[in-house]
Write an enzyme that holds these catalytic residues in place. Sequence first.
Site, PDB file in Angstrom:
ATOM      1  N   TYR A   1      -6.314 -20.748   7.729  1.00 20.02           N
ATOM      2  CA  TYR A   1      -6.607 -19.672   8.685  1.00 20.02           C
ATOM      3  C   TYR A   1      -5.792 -19.842   9.966  1.00 20.02           C
ATOM      4  CZ  TYR A   1      -9.445 -16.453  11.510  1.00 20.02           C
ATOM      5  OH  TYR A   1      -9.876 -15.423  12.308  1.00 20.02           O
TER       6      TYR A   1
ATOM      7  N   LEU B   1       0.842  -1.188   0.000  1.00 19.45           N
ATOM      8  CA  LEU B   1       0.000   0.000   0.000  1.00 19.45           C
ATOM      9  C   LEU B   1       0.882   1.244   0.000  1.00 19.45           C
ATOM     10  CD1 LEU B   1      -2.868   1.238   0.287  1.00 19.45           C
ATOM     11  CD2 LEU B   1      -2.512   1.188   2.762  1.00 19.45           C
TER      12      LEU B   1
ATOM     13  N   SER C   1      -8.850 -10.185   7.023  1.00 18.91           N
ATOM     14  CA  SER C   1      -8.845 -11.626   6.777  1.00 18.91           C
ATOM     15  C   SER C   1     -10.274 -12.142   6.810  1.00 18.91           C
ATOM     16  CB  SER C   1      -8.035 -12.368   7.846  1.00 18.91           C
ATOM     17  OG  SER C   1      -8.163 -13.777   7.687  1.00 18.91           O
TER      18      SER C   1
END
Length: 338
Positions: free
Chosen positions: A155, A71, A85
């Site tokens: 995850y 970014l 997430s």
Amino acid sequence: MNIRPETPAKNTILVAGGAGFVGSHLCEALLEQGHRVLCLDSFATGREENILPLWSYDNFRMVRGDVRARLDLREPVDRVYNLASPASPPQYQADPVHTMLTNVQGTAHLLDLARDHGARFLQASTSEVYGDPEVHPQPETYPGRVNCTGPRACYDEGKRAAEALCFDHARAGLDVRVARIFNTYGPRMRPDDGRVVSNFLVQALRGQDITIYGKGQQTRSFCYVSDLVAGLIALMEVPTAPKTAINLGNPEEFTILELAQQVQALVPGDVDLVFRPLPTDDPQRRCPDISRARELLGWAPKVSLDQGLPQTAAWFAAAVGAKRSTQGADAPLSQVPG
């Protein structure tokens, strides 16, 4: 030693995953405190409607982007919250490679951004790092029992790797805080979220039977979203970063069957309970030890399930256009998001 969080100065704060369920509530609480908030989201699981109330704030800005890419932020940032997430099993298992890279690559990019801006960084980790635990309740010192190749590994292991990255950066001098978030519920959850509170409420409101996996004796704890947001802010603003992750959740434990029965009582109608086989790697017990949060942050949840569940049911009733009414949605909440 009980160190209370200092009163935060007005900061520019980046919330990655800010259009998600928890992220949008966090953005709103920070805006209420007078901060400038940059909401970063790819809308893979976040939703435009979650941030509609935020556009009325002059200090709110939306940044559409994916944390898997670097970014380029051309304004100073004082705080970075990483909530980027997918968080429920159906969401994170739908594209496991995306989930893993979001948690590892995305966290690495946001840590770099925090370092470049000299910002504090808070990682939203998860109770899933404990896997199917052999220790109960789970303290932060417990290393967990996780299947590193199972269907939930994208995850579970993604979050564990992200924690490792965070503490490597902390040892290199970055101001990093890590929250291990236990089951959280409340308004703005997706109706198709796939977690137990949303599943049960949506099924009951639609007049469908409530699906329980196993015999319903597995336990969970349920933290109302305003309590969690208050804990996240307290962890970010405590003057000295804790040297370990901090559990944030409600230590009151319920069986899945007890939750289903509460939903039955809350949503009138002829709805039965049906039982299905347990999914792979579904943990049998999950409950936080929040001693460190009490001591270091002066934080503990204030909203009981009896208070929070009716508010959540009322929100879901409107979200899914249910014709069934819910009981007790006007019960007062002792909620305090910062």
